[in-house]
Design a protein around this motif. Structure first.
Motif, PDB file in Angstrom:
ATOM      1  N   PHE A   1       0.834  -1.205   0.000  1.00 43.31           N
ATOM      2  CA  PHE A   1       0.000   0.000   0.000  1.00 43.31           C
ATOM      3  C   PHE A   1       0.869   1.254   0.000  1.00 43.31           C
ATOM      4  CE2 PHE A   1      -1.833   3.441   2.528  1.00 43.31           C
ATOM      5  CZ  PHE A   1      -3.036   3.676   1.878  1.00 43.31           C
ATOM      6  N   LEU A   2       1.871   1.289   0.869  1.00 46.26           N
ATOM      7  CA  LEU A   2       2.762   2.451   0.927  1.00 46.26           C
ATOM      8  C   LEU A   2       3.481   2.655  -0.400  1.00 46.26           C
ATOM      9  CD1 LEU A   2       4.420   2.010   4.457  1.00 46.26           C
ATOM     10  CD2 LEU A   2       2.615   3.613   3.829  1.00 46.26           C
ATOM     11  N   THR A   3       3.978   1.583  -0.958  1.00 43.96           N
ATOM     12  CA  THR A   3       4.724   1.676  -2.210  1.00 43.96           C
ATOM     13  C   THR A   3       3.843   2.162  -3.351  1.00 43.96           C
ATOM     14  OG1 THR A   3       6.137  -0.154  -1.473  1.00 43.96           O
ATOM     15  CG2 THR A   3       6.165   0.379  -3.817  1.00 43.96           C
ATOM     16  N   HIS A   4       2.618   1.649  -3.399  1.00 44.28           N
ATOM     17  CA  HIS A   4       1.699   2.027  -4.476  1.00 44.28           C
ATOM     18  C   HIS A   4       1.295   3.493  -4.387  1.00 44.28           C
ATOM     19  CE1 HIS A   4      -1.593   1.831  -7.362  1.00 44.28           C
ATOM     20  NE2 HIS A   4      -2.399   2.326  -6.429  1.00 44.28           N
ATOM     21  N   HIS A   5       1.086   3.986  -3.162  1.00 45.54           N
ATOM     22  CA  HIS A   5       0.540   5.334  -2.994  1.00 45.54           C
ATOM     23  C   HIS A   5       1.598   6.443  -2.977  1.00 45.54           C
ATOM     24  CE1 HIS A   5      -3.162   3.209  -2.030  1.00 45.54           C
ATOM     25  NE2 HIS A   5      -3.795   4.352  -2.097  1.00 45.54           N
ATOM     26  N   ARG A   6       2.868   6.077  -3.031  1.00 46.31           N
ATOM     27  CA  ARG A   6       3.891   7.122  -2.931  1.00 46.31           C
ATOM     28  C   ARG A   6       3.809   8.125  -4.072  1.00 46.31           C
ATOM     29  NH1 ARG A   6       9.534   4.362  -4.963  1.00 46.31           N
ATOM     30  NH2 ARG A   6       8.651   3.280  -6.754  1.00 46.31           N
ATOM     31  N   ASP A   7       3.477   7.670  -5.259  1.00 45.06           N
ATOM     32  CA  ASP A   7       3.431   8.565  -6.419  1.00 45.06           C
ATOM     33  C   ASP A   7       2.018   8.793  -6.936  1.00 45.06           C
ATOM     34  OD1 ASP A   7       6.237   8.867  -6.511  1.00 45.06           O
ATOM     35  OD2 ASP A   7       6.419   6.942  -7.548  1.00 45.06           O
ATOM     36  N   SER A   8       1.015   8.355  -6.169  1.00 42.98           N
ATOM     37  CA  SER A   8      -0.372   8.423  -6.653  1.00 42.98           C
ATOM     38  C   SER A   8      -1.106   9.597  -6.017  1.00 42.98           C
ATOM     39  CB  SER A   8      -1.100   7.108  -6.352  1.00 42.98           C
ATOM     40  OG  SER A   8      -0.423   6.017  -6.905  1.00 42.98           O
ATOM     41  N   TYR A   9      -0.717  10.811  -6.355  1.00 36.88           N
ATOM     42  CA  TYR A   9      -1.357  11.988  -5.772  1.00 36.88           C
ATOM     43  C   TYR A   9      -2.852  12.009  -6.065  1.00 36.88           C
ATOM     44  CZ  TYR A   9      -2.927  16.790  -5.195  1.00 36.88           C
ATOM     45  OH  TYR A   9      -3.638  17.902  -4.832  1.00 36.88           O
ATOM     46  N   ALA A  10      -3.235  11.753  -7.310  1.00 35.89           N
ATOM     47  CA  ALA A  10      -4.655  11.806  -7.687  1.00 35.89           C
ATOM     48  C   ALA A  10      -5.467  10.782  -6.891  1.00 35.89           C
ATOM     49  CB  ALA A  10      -4.806  11.551  -9.188  1.00 35.89           C
ATOM     50  N   GLU A  11      -4.905   9.602  -6.702  1.00 31.11           N
ATOM     51  CA  GLU A  11      -5.606   8.565  -5.946  1.00 31.11           C
ATOM     52  C   GLU A  11      -5.724   8.945  -4.471  1.00 31.11           C
ATOM     53  OE1 GLU A  11      -5.313   3.722  -5.300  1.00 31.11           O
ATOM     54  OE2 GLU A  11      -4.282   4.698  -6.987  1.00 31.11           O
ATOM     55  N   ARG A  12      -4.668   9.509  -3.908  1.00 27.74           N
ATOM     56  CA  ARG A  12      -4.721   9.942  -2.509  1.00 27.74           C
ATOM     57  C   ARG A  12      -5.730  11.082  -2.334  1.00 27.74           C
ATOM     58  NH1 ARG A  12      -0.124  12.284  -1.411  1.00 27.74           N
ATOM     59  NH2 ARG A  12       1.110  11.738  -3.257  1.00 27.74           N
ATOM     60  N   LYS A  13      -5.778  11.991  -3.277  1.00 21.24           N
ATOM     61  CA  LYS A  13      -6.730  13.108  -3.227  1.00 21.24           C
ATOM     62  C   LYS A  13      -8.168  12.592  -3.254  1.00 21.24           C
ATOM     63  CE  LYS A  13      -7.717  17.621  -3.683  1.00 21.24           C
ATOM     64  NZ  LYS A  13      -7.325  18.651  -2.692  1.00 21.24           N
ATOM     65  N   LYS A  14      -8.436  11.655  -4.154  1.00 22.01           N
ATOM     66  CA  LYS A  14      -9.785  11.095  -4.270  1.00 22.01           C
ATOM     67  C   LYS A  14     -10.174  10.334  -3.006  1.00 22.01           C
ATOM     68  CE  LYS A  14     -12.570   8.193  -7.367  1.00 22.01           C
ATOM     69  NZ  LYS A  14     -12.539   7.358  -8.599  1.00 22.01           N
ATOM     70  N   SER A  15      -9.234   9.576  -2.458  1.00 19.16           N
ATOM     71  CA  SER A  15      -9.493   8.829  -1.237  1.00 19.16           C
ATOM     72  C   SER A  15      -9.816   9.768  -0.074  1.00 19.16           C
ATOM     73  CB  SER A  15      -8.279   7.971  -0.888  1.00 19.16           C
ATOM     74  OG  SER A  15      -8.451   7.313   0.341  1.00 19.16           O
ATOM     75  N   SER A  16      -9.061  10.850   0.062  1.00 20.61           N
ATOM     76  CA  SER A  16      -9.285  11.817   1.131  1.00 20.61           C
ATOM     77  C   SER A  16     -10.673  12.439   1.034  1.00 20.61           C
ATOM     78  CB  SER A  16      -8.206  12.905   1.074  1.00 20.61           C
ATOM     79  OG  SER A  16      -8.405  13.866   2.082  1.00 20.61           O
ATOM     80  N   GLN A  17     -11.086  12.777  -0.165  1.00 16.29           N
ATOM     81  CA  GLN A  17     -12.399  13.390  -0.365  1.00 16.29           C
ATOM     82  C   GLN A  17     -13.521  12.432   0.012  1.00 16.29           C
ATOM     83  OE1 GLN A  17     -11.971  14.496  -4.488  1.00 16.29           O
ATOM     84  NE2 GLN A  17     -11.207  16.551  -3.999  1.00 16.29           N
ATOM     85  N   ARG A  18     -13.376  11.159  -0.355  1.00 16.21           N
ATOM     86  CA  ARG A  18     -14.404  10.166  -0.012  1.00 16.21           C
ATOM     87  C   ARG A  18     -14.505   9.984   1.499  1.00 16.21           C
ATOM     88  NH1 ARG A  18     -12.363   6.861  -4.454  1.00 16.21           N
ATOM     89  NH2 ARG A  18     -11.173   5.682  -2.906  1.00 16.21           N
ATOM     90  N   MET A  19     -13.358   9.969   2.159  1.00 23.67           N
ATOM     91  CA  MET A  19     -13.347   9.765   3.611  1.00 23.67           C
ATOM     92  C   MET A  19     -14.045  10.908   4.336  1.00 23.67           C
ATOM     93  SD  MET A  19      -9.418   8.395   3.883  1.00 23.67           S
ATOM     94  CE  MET A  19      -9.348   7.878   5.597  1.00 23.67           C
ATOM     95  N   ARG A  20     -13.733  12.123   3.962  1.00 22.10           N
ATOM     96  CA  ARG A  20     -14.319  13.289   4.636  1.00 22.10           C
ATOM     97  C   ARG A  20     -15.815  13.407   4.362  1.00 22.10           C
ATOM     98  NH1 ARG A  20     -10.833  17.175   6.643  1.00 22.10           N
ATOM     99  NH2 ARG A  20     -12.236  18.861   6.092  1.00 22.10           N
ATOM    100  N   ALA A  21     -16.240  12.984   3.179  1.00 19.93           N
ATOM    101  CA  ALA A  21     -17.671  13.017   2.868  1.00 19.93           C
ATOM    102  C   ALA A  21     -18.440  11.979   3.675  1.00 19.93           C
ATOM    103  CB  ALA A  21     -17.879  12.781   1.373  1.00 19.93           C
ATOM    104  N   PHE A  22     -17.746  10.927   4.088  1.00 21.57           N
ATOM    105  CA  PHE A  22     -18.386   9.825   4.799  1.00 21.57           C
ATOM    106  C   PHE A  22     -18.651  10.147   6.269  1.00 21.57           C
ATOM    107  CE2 PHE A  22     -17.847   5.872   7.293  1.00 21.57           C
ATOM    108  CZ  PHE A  22     -18.900   5.134   6.779  1.00 21.57           C
ATOM    109  N   LEU A  23     -17.772  10.941   6.907  1.00 18.63           N
ATOM    110  CA  LEU A  23     -17.853  11.126   8.353  1.00 18.63           C
ATOM    111  C   LEU A  23     -17.488  12.561   8.729  1.00 18.63           C
ATOM    112  CD1 LEU A  23     -16.680   8.396  10.813  1.00 18.63           C
ATOM    113  CD2 LEU A  23     -16.402  10.785  11.403  1.00 18.63           C
ATOM    114  N   ASP A  24     -18.341  13.216   9.515  1.00 19.59           N
ATOM    115  CA  ASP A  24     -18.120  14.633   9.829  1.00 19.59           C
ATOM    116  C   ASP A  24     -17.544  14.879  11.220  1.00 19.59           C
ATOM    117  OD1 ASP A  24     -20.256  14.170  11.514  1.00 19.59           O
ATOM    118  OD2 ASP A  24     -21.650  15.500  10.470  1.00 19.59           O
ATOM    119  N   GLY A  25     -17.374  13.838  12.047  1.00 25.05           N
ATOM    120  CA  GLY A  25     -16.746  14.002  13.348  1.00 25.05           C
ATOM    121  C   GLY A  25     -17.638  14.547  14.453  1.00 25.05           C
ATOM    122  N   LYS A  26     -18.953  14.609  14.241  1.00 23.83           N
ATOM    123  CA  LYS A  26     -19.847  15.229  15.227  1.00 23.83           C
ATOM    124  C   LYS A  26     -20.674  14.208  16.017  1.00 23.83           C
ATOM    125  CE  LYS A  26     -20.167  19.398  12.378  1.00 23.83           C
ATOM    126  NZ  LYS A  26     -21.055  20.306  11.612  1.00 23.83           N
ATOM    127  N   GLY A  27     -20.256  12.947  16.004  1.00 21.29           N
ATOM    128  CA  GLY A  27     -21.034  11.904  16.653  1.00 21.29           C
ATOM    129  C   GLY A  27     -21.194  12.064  18.149  1.00 21.29           C
TER     130      GLY A  27
END
Length: 362
Positions: free
Chosen positions: A325-351
């Motif tokens: 996972f670390l090796t794959h994501h080192r150069d995958s800026y677009a993939e990391r950006k998309k993953s971050s956006q999905r995560m934040r949309a899923f959970l807002d931290g106000k539970g």
């Protein structure tokens, strides 16, 4: 003024997760002007709680001097304590894997009972059930008058609300977490594998200096979240003394700020995964206990956080998957950006505030 008594524990065997999430809800309750106290089994739990208070004596603590694994045995001392409270003026909020149907039923005769569940072990007799598992809606809750289920009720600390996180073009910092105890030594094994690559690369006099892949992982900064309850703590400290890019963090007060410094996350199933989601750190998970499996597989199925496997039953294979996972994501800026956006949309931290509001309203 209504009040909430939190009944929970922490020690070397069960770590500090129960304490941490109860503290999050307790602080949200206090913000709604509710009185808050803690009930714990023993002095170890008292000590762990006090270490995590934002200020000395942040909350009052009552030590029951009981066995945290045999909750029914504390009923004779707990009943008179609770009966002294004004009727219908308080909640007993329980977060323990050792509840029984008898324990809950007996307490429900005295006061309103809320239970924070992970296990779906039986149909809990309680006035309020909370389960923030991201998996399917629990079907076994029939006795509870009110149910709060799903990721919206994840009890995170206030610091995880409205976090500003930037996905950087280059990966430099990685967060590692296996819970406070890490009984299977996942983090130590993973770090040994990563830095063995560095040693092998250094020893290979024929290695091409332009071969960036072999030197990439050891050059990253690894931020290890653990506690002194970890039986492998000295091993981690020794690794950190050998390799200056390994940083050991215990009793972190501002976890959100530390996560914001990290470009990737590796974590066991549990609350840390939800925290990483709220911040938006592209992450991978593994499991160290059966009760983590449902949530991590759901995170993986909805393509929010991939799953590297059961680290206790297949430690080598899981560590290899984490390194991949670390090796794959080192150069995958677009993939990391998309993953971050999905995560934040899923959970807002106000539970925590949603749970506290439900306690106040009910």
């Amino acid at each position: 003024m209504s009040a909430v008594y939190f009944r929970t524990d922490g020690n070397e065997q069960i770590a500090t997760g129960h304490i941490m999430r109860c503290l999050s809800i307790a602080r949200a309750c206090r913000s709604l002007f509710m009185e808050v106290s803690f009930l714990v089994s023993d002095e170890k739990s008292v000590s762990l709680l006090e270490e995590r208070f934002a200020s000395p004596s942040e909350f009052s603590i009552i030590c029951l001097h009981s066995n945290y694994q045999a909750l029914e045995s504390e009923l004779p001392s707990l009943r008179p304590l609770l009966k002294d409270m004004p009727q219908n003026a308080f909640w007993l909020f329980i977060d323990s894997y050792f509840v029984t149907e008898t324990y809950l039923s007996e307490l429900q005769k005295i006061c309103r009972v809320a239970y924070l569940d992970d296990l779906l072990a039986f149909d809990y007799p309680a006035d309020l059930i909370i389960n923030y598992d991201v998996a399917r809606e629990p079907a076994c809750y029939h006795k509870a008058d009110c149910k709060l289920t799903g990721a919206a009720y994840t009890p995170l600390r206030e610091q995880f609300q409205n976090v500003s996180y930037e996905v950087k073009s280059e990966v430099r910092n990685v967060l590692l977490s296996a819970g406070g105890t890490d009984a299977c030594n996942v983090i130590g094994t993973l770090l040994h594998k990563i830095f063995a690559k560095k040693n092998n690369h250094t020893a290979d006099s024929h290695a091409a200096s332009s071969d960036h892949s072999k030197g990439f992982l050891p050059s990253l900064n690894y931020h290890v979240i653990t506690s002194r309850l970890n039986s492998h703590f000295q091993e981690l400290e020794h690794l950190a003394s050998l390799y200056p890019t390994i940083h050991i963090h215990t009793n972190v007060q501002d976890m959100a700020a530390l996560m914001c410094q990290c470009d990737l996350g590796i974590s066991a199933g549990g609350t840390t995964l939800y925290e990483l989601c709220a911040v938006g750190v592209p992450s991978v998970s593994f499991t160290t206990a059966d009760n983590q499996l449902s949530a991590v597989k759901t995170f993986s199925d909805v393509q929010i956080i991939p799953y590297a496997g059961d680290a206790c039953s297949s430690l080598e294979a899981a560590c290899d998957a984490l390194i991949a996972f670390l090796t794959h994501h080192r150069d995958s800026y677009a993939e990391r950006k998309k993953s971050s956006q999905r995560m934040r949309a899923f959970l807002d931290g106000k539970g925590s505030y949603r749970i506290a509001a439900a306690l106040a309203d009910l």
